[in-house]
Scaffold this motif. Sequence first.
Motif, short mmCIF file in Angstrom:
data_model
loop_
_atom_site.label_atom_id
_atom_site.label_comp_id
_atom_site.label_asym_id
_atom_site.label_seq_id
_atom_site.Cartn_x
_atom_site.Cartn_y
_atom_site.Cartn_z
N GLY A 294 0.81 -1.21 0.00
CA GLY A 294 0.00 0.00 0.00
C GLY A 294 0.84 1.26 0.00
O GLY A 294 0.54 2.23 -0.72
N GLY A 295 1.93 1.26 0.79
CA GLY A 295 2.80 2.42 0.82
C GLY A 295 3.47 2.66 -0.52
O GLY A 295 3.56 3.80 -0.98
N ARG A 296 3.93 1.60 -1.16
CA ARG A 296 4.59 1.77 -2.45
C ARG A 296 3.59 2.14 -3.53
O ARG A 296 3.92 2.90 -4.45
CB ARG A 296 5.30 0.47 -2.83
CG ARG A 296 6.29 0.64 -3.99
CD ARG A 296 7.37 1.62 -3.64
NE ARG A 296 8.31 1.81 -4.74
CZ ARG A 296 8.79 2.97 -5.13
NH1 ARG A 296 8.41 4.08 -4.51
NH2 ARG A 296 9.64 3.06 -6.12
N ALA A 297 2.37 1.64 -3.44
CA ALA A 297 1.34 2.00 -4.41
C ALA A 297 1.06 3.49 -4.41
O ALA A 297 0.79 4.10 -5.46
CB ALA A 297 0.06 1.22 -4.12
N ALA B 10 -0.64 6.26 2.46
CA ALA B 10 -0.91 7.32 1.48
C ALA B 10 -1.14 8.65 2.20
O ALA B 10 -0.61 9.70 1.80
CB ALA B 10 -2.11 6.96 0.62
N GLY B 11 -1.93 8.62 3.29
CA GLY B 11 -2.17 9.84 4.06
C GLY B 11 -0.90 10.39 4.66
O GLY B 11 -0.65 11.61 4.63
N LEU B 12 -0.06 9.52 5.24
CA LEU B 12 1.19 9.98 5.83
C LEU B 12 2.10 10.59 4.78
O LEU B 12 2.73 11.64 5.01
CB LEU B 12 1.89 8.80 6.53
CG LEU B 12 3.25 9.11 7.15
CD1 LEU B 12 3.14 10.18 8.23
CD2 LEU B 12 3.87 7.83 7.73
N SER B 13 2.19 9.96 3.60
CA SER B 13 3.07 10.49 2.56
C SER B 13 2.54 11.80 1.97
O SER B 13 3.33 12.61 1.48
CB SER B 13 3.27 9.45 1.45
OG SER B 13 2.04 9.13 0.80
N ILE B 14 1.23 12.03 2.02
CA ILE B 14 0.70 13.33 1.59
C ILE B 14 1.22 14.43 2.52
O ILE B 14 1.59 15.52 2.08
CB ILE B 14 -0.84 13.31 1.57
CG1 ILE B 14 -1.35 12.45 0.40
CG2 ILE B 14 -1.40 14.73 1.42
CD1 ILE B 14 -2.84 12.20 0.41
N ILE B 15 1.27 14.13 3.82
CA ILE B 15 1.80 15.11 4.77
C ILE B 15 3.27 15.37 4.50
O ILE B 15 3.72 16.52 4.41
CB ILE B 15 1.60 14.62 6.22
CG1 ILE B 15 0.12 14.61 6.59
CG2 ILE B 15 2.36 15.52 7.20
CD1 ILE B 15 -0.16 14.09 7.99
#
Length: 455
Positions: A62-65, A115-120
Amino acid sequence: MTARNWGVLMVLCGAIFLEGIDVAMLNVALPAIRAELGMSTGELQWVMSAYVLGYGGFMLVGGRAADLFGRRRMFIGWLAVFLLFSGLGGLASDGWMLIVARFVTGVAAAFMTPAGLSIITTSFEEGPQRNRALLVYSGTAAGGFSIGLVVGGLLTAIGWRWVFFAPVAMSFLILVGALTLVPESPQPERRAGRVDVAGGVAITAAIVLLVLGVERATHTSIESTLITFAAGGALLAAFVAVERRATAPLVRLGIFRSASLLRTNAIGMLLFSGFFGFQFMVVLYLQELRGWSTLQTSFALIALGLDAVLAPTLTPWLVRRFGNARLIFGGMLLSALGYAMFLPLGVDWTYAAMAPSLIMLGVGLALVYGPLTIVATDGVEDSEQGLAGGLLYTSFQFGAALGLAGAAAVNVAAPGTPLDGFRAALAVPFAAALIATSISAFSLRTGRRREPIPA
Protein backbone atom coordinates in the motif's frame (compact mmCIF):
# COMPACT_ATOMS: atom_id res chain seq x y z
CA MET A 1 0.70 27.17 7.61
CA THR A 2 -2.06 28.44 5.35
CA ALA A 3 -5.74 27.78 5.95
CA ARG A 4 -5.68 25.24 3.09
CA ASN A 5 -2.71 23.45 4.68
CA TRP A 6 -4.66 23.17 7.94
CA GLY A 7 -7.67 21.90 5.99
CA VAL A 8 -5.61 19.16 4.32
CA LEU A 9 -4.08 18.22 7.67
CA MET A 10 -7.49 17.98 9.34
CA VAL A 11 -8.75 15.65 6.60
CA LEU A 12 -5.73 13.37 6.99
CA CYS A 13 -6.00 13.50 10.77
CA GLY A 14 -9.65 12.54 10.43
CA ALA A 15 -8.64 9.43 8.47
CA ILE A 16 -6.04 8.24 10.99
CA PHE A 17 -8.47 9.03 13.83
CA LEU A 18 -11.08 6.93 12.01
CA GLU A 19 -8.67 3.99 11.76
CA GLY A 20 -7.84 4.18 15.47
CA ILE A 21 -11.40 4.58 16.71
CA ASP A 22 -12.59 1.74 14.45
CA VAL A 23 -10.17 -0.77 16.02
CA ALA A 24 -10.79 0.40 19.60
CA MET A 25 -14.58 0.31 19.33
CA LEU A 26 -14.52 -3.23 17.96
CA ASN A 27 -12.40 -4.41 20.91
CA VAL A 28 -15.14 -3.31 23.29
CA ALA A 29 -17.97 -4.80 21.19
CA LEU A 30 -16.59 -8.36 20.83
CA PRO A 31 -18.62 -9.96 23.67
CA ALA A 32 -21.88 -8.54 22.29
CA ILE A 33 -20.99 -9.74 18.77
CA ARG A 34 -20.31 -13.25 20.07
CA ALA A 35 -23.67 -13.32 21.90
CA GLU A 36 -25.77 -12.31 18.88
CA LEU A 37 -23.96 -14.18 16.09
CA GLY A 38 -23.24 -17.29 18.18
CA MET A 39 -19.53 -17.27 17.37
CA SER A 40 -17.04 -19.59 19.06
CA THR A 41 -13.92 -18.21 20.73
CA GLY A 42 -11.82 -19.17 17.70
CA GLU A 43 -14.19 -17.43 15.28
CA LEU A 44 -14.33 -14.35 17.48
CA GLN A 45 -10.54 -14.15 17.55
CA TRP A 46 -10.60 -14.04 13.74
CA VAL A 47 -12.76 -10.92 13.78
CA MET A 48 -9.67 -9.11 15.11
CA SER A 49 -7.04 -11.24 13.38
CA ALA A 50 -8.58 -10.79 9.92
CA TYR A 51 -8.18 -7.02 10.22
CA VAL A 52 -4.58 -7.34 11.44
CA LEU A 53 -3.75 -9.72 8.56
CA GLY A 54 -5.20 -7.36 5.96
CA TYR A 55 -3.63 -4.28 7.53
CA GLY A 56 -0.18 -5.68 8.28
CA GLY A 57 0.05 -7.90 5.21
CA PHE A 58 -0.72 -5.22 2.60
CA MET A 59 0.83 -2.18 4.30
CA LEU A 60 4.16 -2.29 2.45
CA VAL A 61 2.47 -2.75 -0.93
CA GLY A 62 0.00 0.00 0.00
CA GLY A 63 2.80 2.42 0.82
CA ARG A 64 4.59 1.77 -2.45
CA ALA A 65 1.34 2.00 -4.41
CA ALA A 66 0.93 5.56 -3.14
CA ASP A 67 4.34 6.42 -4.64
CA LEU A 68 3.61 4.71 -7.96
CA PHE A 69 -0.04 5.47 -8.65
CA GLY A 70 -0.62 8.79 -6.89
CA ARG A 71 -1.12 9.50 -3.19
CA ARG A 72 -4.42 11.32 -3.52
CA ARG A 73 -5.87 8.59 -5.76
CA MET A 74 -4.86 5.83 -3.33
CA PHE A 75 -6.07 7.75 -0.28
CA ILE A 76 -9.49 8.62 -1.67
CA GLY A 77 -10.11 5.31 -3.45
CA TRP A 78 -9.30 3.13 -0.45
CA LEU A 79 -11.11 5.46 1.94
CA ALA A 80 -14.24 4.70 -0.11
CA VAL A 81 -13.55 0.95 0.24
CA PHE A 82 -13.08 1.41 3.99
CA LEU A 83 -16.46 3.18 4.16
CA LEU A 84 -18.24 0.47 2.18
CA PHE A 85 -16.92 -2.57 4.05
CA SER A 86 -17.25 -0.98 7.47
CA GLY A 87 -20.96 -0.63 6.71
CA LEU A 88 -21.15 -4.21 5.42
CA GLY A 89 -19.65 -5.39 8.71
CA GLY A 90 -22.58 -3.81 10.52
CA LEU A 91 -25.02 -5.69 8.29
CA ALA A 92 -23.39 -9.09 8.83
CA SER A 93 -25.80 -11.88 9.78
CA ASP A 94 -23.15 -14.58 10.17
CA GLY A 95 -19.64 -14.75 11.58
CA TRP A 96 -17.87 -15.46 8.27
CA MET A 97 -19.43 -12.35 6.69
CA LEU A 98 -18.06 -10.18 9.48
CA ILE A 99 -14.60 -11.78 9.21
CA VAL A 100 -14.44 -11.15 5.43
CA ALA A 101 -15.61 -7.56 5.90
CA ARG A 102 -12.93 -6.97 8.55
CA PHE A 103 -10.20 -8.41 6.31
CA VAL A 104 -11.10 -6.11 3.41
CA THR A 105 -11.40 -3.16 5.81
CA GLY A 106 -7.87 -3.93 7.01
CA VAL A 107 -6.59 -4.04 3.43
CA ALA A 108 -8.25 -0.67 2.77
CA ALA A 109 -6.56 0.81 5.84
CA ALA A 110 -3.22 -0.62 4.65
CA PHE A 111 -3.46 1.42 1.43
CA MET A 112 -5.12 4.49 2.95
CA THR A 113 -2.82 5.05 5.96
CA PRO A 114 0.63 5.26 4.29
CA ALA A 115 -0.91 7.32 1.48
CA GLY A 116 -2.17 9.84 4.06
CA LEU A 117 1.19 9.98 5.83
CA SER A 118 3.07 10.49 2.56
CA ILE A 119 0.70 13.33 1.59
CA ILE A 120 1.80 15.11 4.77
CA THR A 121 5.51 14.47 4.24
CA THR A 122 5.38 15.70 0.63
CA SER A 123 2.91 18.60 1.08
CA PHE A 124 4.48 20.27 4.12
CA GLU A 125 7.91 21.87 3.99
CA GLU A 126 10.59 19.81 5.71
CA GLY A 127 11.50 21.24 9.10
CA PRO A 128 9.31 22.81 11.79
CA GLN A 129 6.19 22.91 9.58
CA ARG A 130 6.34 19.22 8.69
CA ASN A 131 7.30 18.26 12.23
CA ARG A 132 4.30 20.13 13.65
CA ALA A 133 1.98 18.48 11.13
CA LEU A 134 3.34 15.00 11.93
CA LEU A 135 3.03 15.56 15.68
CA VAL A 136 -0.60 16.67 15.32
CA TYR A 137 -1.20 13.64 13.07
CA SER A 138 0.32 11.14 15.50
CA GLY A 139 -1.50 12.68 18.45
CA THR A 140 -4.80 12.31 16.60
CA ALA A 141 -4.04 8.64 15.93
CA ALA A 142 -3.49 7.95 19.64
CA GLY A 143 -6.56 9.99 20.54
CA GLY A 144 -8.69 7.92 18.18
CA PHE A 145 -7.74 4.73 19.94
CA SER A 146 -8.33 6.13 23.44
CA ILE A 147 -11.61 7.83 22.62
CA GLY A 148 -12.73 4.73 20.73
CA LEU A 149 -12.61 2.70 23.94
CA VAL A 150 -15.18 4.99 25.54
CA VAL A 151 -17.33 5.59 22.44
CA GLY A 152 -17.31 1.85 21.72
CA GLY A 153 -18.72 1.14 25.19
CA LEU A 154 -21.49 3.70 24.70
CA LEU A 155 -22.43 2.48 21.20
CA THR A 156 -22.35 -1.19 22.23
CA ALA A 157 -24.87 -0.35 24.95
CA ILE A 158 -27.23 0.75 22.14
CA GLY A 159 -26.33 -2.10 19.76
CA TRP A 160 -23.01 -3.53 18.53
CA ARG A 161 -23.85 -2.82 14.88
CA TRP A 162 -23.48 0.92 15.58
CA VAL A 163 -19.78 0.27 16.15
CA PHE A 164 -19.63 -0.33 12.37
CA PHE A 165 -22.21 2.21 11.24
CA ALA A 166 -20.68 5.16 13.12
CA PRO A 167 -17.39 5.04 11.12
CA VAL A 168 -19.43 5.05 7.88
CA ALA A 169 -20.82 8.51 8.64
CA MET A 170 -17.41 9.79 9.68
CA SER A 171 -15.59 8.35 6.67
CA PHE A 172 -18.18 9.91 4.34
CA LEU A 173 -17.43 13.37 5.76
CA ILE A 174 -13.68 12.75 5.44
CA LEU A 175 -14.18 11.58 1.84
CA VAL A 176 -16.01 14.81 0.95
CA GLY A 177 -13.24 16.85 2.60
CA ALA A 178 -10.53 14.89 0.75
CA LEU A 179 -12.19 15.41 -2.63
CA THR A 180 -12.35 19.14 -1.92
CA LEU A 181 -9.02 19.87 -0.21
CA VAL A 182 -6.36 17.24 -0.88
CA PRO A 183 -4.26 18.33 -3.89
CA GLU A 184 -3.25 16.10 -6.76
CA SER A 185 0.15 14.52 -6.21
CA PRO A 186 2.73 14.27 -8.98
CA GLN A 187 2.92 10.77 -10.42
CA PRO A 188 6.36 9.39 -11.34
CA GLU A 189 7.06 8.32 -14.89
CA ARG A 190 6.27 4.63 -15.36
CA ARG A 191 6.32 2.43 -18.42
CA ALA A 192 3.66 -0.22 -18.86
CA GLY A 193 4.73 -3.52 -17.40
CA ARG A 194 7.26 -2.04 -14.96
CA VAL A 195 5.15 -2.54 -11.86
CA ASP A 196 6.85 -5.20 -9.73
CA VAL A 197 3.96 -7.65 -9.43
CA ALA A 198 6.15 -10.60 -8.40
CA GLY A 199 7.74 -8.59 -5.60
CA GLY A 200 4.36 -7.35 -4.41
CA VAL A 201 2.90 -10.87 -4.28
CA ALA A 202 5.97 -12.27 -2.50
CA ILE A 203 6.23 -9.62 0.22
CA THR A 204 2.47 -9.56 0.86
CA ALA A 205 2.30 -13.35 1.19
CA ALA A 206 5.41 -13.34 3.42
CA ILE A 207 4.09 -10.72 5.82
CA VAL A 208 0.62 -12.32 5.92
CA LEU A 209 2.17 -15.66 6.88
CA LEU A 210 4.48 -14.12 9.50
CA VAL A 211 1.63 -12.16 11.08
CA LEU A 212 -0.60 -15.26 10.87
CA GLY A 213 2.08 -17.28 12.65
CA VAL A 214 2.23 -14.75 15.47
CA GLU A 215 -1.54 -14.44 15.71
CA ARG A 216 -2.09 -18.22 15.90
CA ALA A 217 0.91 -19.03 18.11
CA THR A 218 -1.25 -19.41 21.23
CA HIS A 219 -4.07 -21.30 19.46
CA THR A 220 -2.27 -24.00 17.50
CA SER A 221 0.54 -26.55 17.79
CA ILE A 222 4.19 -25.56 17.78
CA GLU A 223 4.73 -27.63 14.61
CA SER A 224 2.05 -25.67 12.74
CA THR A 225 3.50 -22.39 13.99
CA LEU A 226 7.03 -23.31 12.89
CA ILE A 227 5.80 -24.38 9.44
CA THR A 228 3.97 -21.06 9.04
CA PHE A 229 7.07 -19.08 10.05
CA ALA A 230 9.28 -21.17 7.75
CA ALA A 231 6.96 -20.53 4.79
CA GLY A 232 6.90 -16.81 5.58
CA GLY A 233 10.71 -16.74 5.83
CA ALA A 234 11.07 -18.57 2.51
CA LEU A 235 8.79 -16.08 0.78
CA LEU A 236 10.75 -13.23 2.36
CA ALA A 237 13.95 -14.68 0.90
CA ALA A 238 12.21 -15.03 -2.47
CA PHE A 239 11.15 -11.38 -2.26
CA VAL A 240 14.76 -10.27 -1.71
CA ALA A 241 15.89 -12.36 -4.69
CA VAL A 242 13.16 -10.86 -6.90
CA GLU A 243 14.01 -7.30 -5.86
CA ARG A 244 17.71 -7.76 -6.61
CA ARG A 245 16.91 -8.69 -10.21
CA ALA A 246 13.97 -6.34 -10.82
CA THR A 247 14.59 -3.33 -13.07
CA ALA A 248 11.93 -1.36 -11.17
CA PRO A 249 11.78 -3.01 -7.73
CA LEU A 250 8.81 -2.59 -5.44
CA VAL A 251 11.23 -1.88 -2.58
CA ARG A 252 14.69 -0.49 -3.28
CA LEU A 253 16.84 -2.69 -1.04
CA GLY A 254 19.36 0.12 -0.58
CA ILE A 255 16.90 1.83 1.75
CA PHE A 256 17.72 -0.85 4.34
CA ARG A 257 21.37 0.27 4.45
CA SER A 258 20.29 3.16 6.65
CA ALA A 259 21.05 2.27 10.28
CA SER A 260 18.76 5.09 11.38
CA LEU A 261 15.80 3.65 9.43
CA LEU A 262 16.41 0.15 10.83
CA ARG A 263 16.63 1.47 14.40
CA THR A 264 13.48 3.54 13.95
CA ASN A 265 11.42 0.63 12.67
CA ALA A 266 12.75 -1.69 15.39
CA ILE A 267 11.78 0.84 18.07
CA GLY A 268 8.35 1.25 16.44
CA MET A 269 7.78 -2.50 16.48
CA LEU A 270 8.80 -2.77 20.16
CA LEU A 271 6.77 0.34 21.12
CA PHE A 272 3.55 -1.16 19.78
CA SER A 273 4.44 -4.63 21.04
CA GLY A 274 4.67 -3.34 24.60
CA PHE A 275 1.72 -0.95 24.39
CA PHE A 276 -0.79 -3.42 22.93
CA GLY A 277 0.39 -6.35 25.06
CA PHE A 278 0.07 -4.21 28.19
CA GLN A 279 -3.37 -2.89 27.31
CA PHE A 280 -4.65 -6.38 26.49
CA MET A 281 -3.50 -7.76 29.86
CA VAL A 282 -4.84 -4.80 31.84
CA VAL A 283 -8.27 -5.11 30.18
CA LEU A 284 -8.41 -8.81 31.12
CA TYR A 285 -7.24 -8.04 34.67
CA LEU A 286 -9.87 -5.34 35.22
CA GLN A 287 -12.79 -7.23 33.66
CA GLU A 288 -12.08 -10.89 34.46
CA LEU A 289 -10.27 -10.65 37.79
CA ARG A 290 -11.73 -7.44 39.19
CA GLY A 291 -15.21 -7.58 37.62
CA TRP A 292 -15.12 -4.07 36.17
CA SER A 293 -17.65 -3.22 33.47
CA THR A 294 -16.66 -2.45 29.89
CA LEU A 295 -17.38 1.25 30.39
CA GLN A 296 -15.41 1.41 33.66
CA THR A 297 -12.45 -0.21 31.94
CA SER A 298 -12.70 2.16 28.99
CA PHE A 299 -12.65 5.24 31.21
CA ALA A 300 -9.78 3.81 33.26
CA LEU A 301 -7.58 3.42 30.19
CA ILE A 302 -8.30 6.86 28.75
CA ALA A 303 -5.20 8.11 30.60
CA LEU A 304 -3.18 6.28 27.93
CA GLY A 305 -4.58 8.81 25.43
CA LEU A 306 -2.65 11.76 26.90
CA ASP A 307 -0.70 11.67 23.65
CA ALA A 308 -3.68 13.24 21.89
CA VAL A 309 -3.28 16.37 24.05
CA LEU A 310 0.49 16.48 24.50
CA ALA A 311 1.63 15.59 20.94
CA PRO A 312 0.34 18.76 19.22
CA THR A 313 1.03 21.10 22.16
CA LEU A 314 4.05 20.15 24.28
CA THR A 315 5.95 17.74 22.02
CA PRO A 316 6.73 20.29 19.23
CA TRP A 317 8.45 22.54 21.78
CA LEU A 318 10.37 19.59 23.22
CA VAL A 319 11.48 18.51 19.72
CA ARG A 320 12.87 21.99 19.02
CA ARG A 321 14.54 22.11 22.43
CA PHE A 322 15.99 18.61 22.74
CA GLY A 323 15.70 16.91 19.33
CA ASN A 324 13.93 13.73 18.24
CA ALA A 325 16.59 11.26 19.44
CA ARG A 326 16.54 12.46 23.04
CA LEU A 327 12.75 12.50 23.16
CA ILE A 328 12.52 8.94 21.82
CA PHE A 329 15.09 7.73 24.37
CA GLY A 330 13.40 9.60 27.23
CA GLY A 331 9.95 8.39 26.22
CA MET A 332 11.01 4.75 26.02
CA LEU A 333 12.78 5.04 29.38
CA LEU A 334 9.63 6.53 30.92
CA SER A 335 7.53 3.76 29.36
CA ALA A 336 9.83 1.08 30.79
CA LEU A 337 9.45 2.66 34.22
CA GLY A 338 5.66 2.75 33.83
CA TYR A 339 5.56 -0.95 32.94
CA ALA A 340 7.90 -1.75 35.85
CA MET A 341 5.59 -0.01 38.32
CA PHE A 342 2.76 -2.31 37.17
CA LEU A 343 4.71 -5.55 37.70
CA PRO A 344 3.79 -6.01 41.42
CA LEU A 345 0.10 -6.01 40.43
CA GLY A 346 -2.25 -6.68 43.34
CA VAL A 347 -5.65 -8.36 43.38
CA ASP A 348 -7.24 -5.35 45.05
CA TRP A 349 -5.35 -2.42 43.54
CA THR A 350 -7.28 0.84 43.52
CA TYR A 351 -7.35 3.03 40.45
CA ALA A 352 -5.17 5.52 42.34
CA ALA A 353 -2.48 2.82 42.50
CA MET A 354 -2.70 2.21 38.74
CA ALA A 355 -3.02 5.83 37.58
CA PRO A 356 0.68 6.85 37.88
CA SER A 357 1.74 4.02 35.56
CA LEU A 358 -1.02 4.77 33.04
CA ILE A 359 -0.14 8.47 33.02
CA MET A 360 3.56 7.73 32.56
CA LEU A 361 2.76 5.43 29.63
CA GLY A 362 0.55 8.09 28.04
CA VAL A 363 3.32 10.69 28.38
CA GLY A 364 5.91 8.20 27.12
CA LEU A 365 3.81 7.54 24.00
CA ALA A 366 3.56 11.30 23.40
CA LEU A 367 7.35 11.61 23.54
CA VAL A 368 8.02 8.66 21.20
CA TYR A 369 5.22 8.25 18.64
CA GLY A 370 5.43 11.62 16.87
CA PRO A 371 9.24 11.96 16.84
CA LEU A 372 9.51 8.36 15.61
CA THR A 373 7.26 9.25 12.67
CA ILE A 374 9.43 12.28 11.90
CA VAL A 375 12.67 10.28 11.97
CA ALA A 376 11.18 7.45 9.87
CA THR A 377 10.46 9.84 6.98
CA ASP A 378 13.36 12.26 7.45
CA GLY A 379 15.90 12.25 4.62
CA VAL A 380 13.71 10.08 2.37
CA GLU A 381 13.14 11.23 -1.20
CA ASP A 382 9.59 12.29 -2.07
CA SER A 383 9.37 9.37 -4.50
CA GLU A 384 9.78 6.93 -1.58
CA GLN A 385 7.78 8.62 1.16
CA GLY A 386 4.92 6.13 0.76
CA LEU A 387 7.39 3.26 1.10
CA ALA A 388 8.88 4.79 4.26
CA GLY A 389 5.41 5.18 5.77
CA GLY A 390 4.51 1.63 4.78
CA LEU A 391 7.64 0.27 6.47
CA LEU A 392 6.89 2.13 9.69
CA TYR A 393 3.25 1.08 9.89
CA THR A 394 4.15 -2.51 9.00
CA SER A 395 6.53 -2.46 11.98
CA PHE A 396 3.73 -1.06 14.15
CA GLN A 397 1.27 -3.77 13.13
CA PHE A 398 3.72 -6.65 13.39
CA GLY A 399 4.78 -5.36 16.80
CA ALA A 400 1.16 -5.17 17.98
CA ALA A 401 0.51 -8.76 16.88
CA LEU A 402 3.76 -9.93 18.50
CA GLY A 403 2.98 -8.17 21.78
CA LEU A 404 -0.54 -9.55 21.99
CA ALA A 405 0.53 -13.10 21.18
CA GLY A 406 3.55 -12.96 23.51
CA ALA A 407 1.62 -11.60 26.48
CA ALA A 408 -1.22 -14.10 25.94
CA ALA A 409 1.19 -17.04 25.67
CA VAL A 410 3.01 -16.12 28.90
CA ASN A 411 -0.29 -15.56 30.69
CA VAL A 412 -1.54 -19.03 29.73
CA ALA A 413 1.75 -20.82 30.45
CA ALA A 414 2.51 -19.19 33.81
CA PRO A 415 1.96 -21.48 36.82
CA GLY A 416 0.01 -20.45 39.89
CA THR A 417 -3.05 -18.24 40.29
CA PRO A 418 -4.63 -16.04 37.59
CA LEU A 419 -2.94 -13.05 39.24
CA ASP A 420 0.43 -14.77 38.84
CA GLY A 421 -0.36 -15.19 35.15
CA PHE A 422 -1.11 -11.49 34.73
CA ARG A 423 2.10 -10.52 36.55
CA ALA A 424 4.17 -12.83 34.36
CA ALA A 425 2.53 -11.53 31.16
CA LEU A 426 3.22 -7.91 32.13
CA ALA A 427 6.94 -8.71 31.97
CA VAL A 428 6.56 -8.95 28.14
CA PRO A 429 5.83 -5.22 27.56
CA PHE A 430 8.45 -4.33 30.18
CA ALA A 431 11.10 -6.35 28.30
CA ALA A 432 10.03 -4.80 24.96
CA ALA A 433 10.40 -1.28 26.42
CA LEU A 434 13.84 -2.07 27.84
CA ILE A 435 15.08 -3.37 24.48
CA ALA A 436 13.65 -0.33 22.67
CA THR A 437 15.33 1.97 25.20
CA SER A 438 18.67 0.27 24.54
CA ILE A 439 18.24 0.63 20.75
CA SER A 440 17.24 4.29 21.04
CA ALA A 441 20.40 4.99 23.06
CA PHE A 442 22.44 4.44 19.87
CA SER A 443 20.57 7.34 18.24
CA LEU A 444 21.94 9.70 20.90
CA ARG A 445 25.39 9.31 19.34
CA THR A 446 24.24 10.97 16.13
CA GLY A 447 22.30 13.60 18.10
CA ARG A 448 20.99 16.30 15.83
CA ARG A 449 22.87 15.04 12.79
CA ARG A 450 20.59 13.65 10.10
CA GLU A 451 21.63 10.43 8.40
CA PRO A 452 20.68 10.47 4.70
CA ILE A 453 18.99 7.43 3.23
CA PRO A 454 21.46 5.62 0.89
CA ALA A 455 20.69 5.93 -2.81
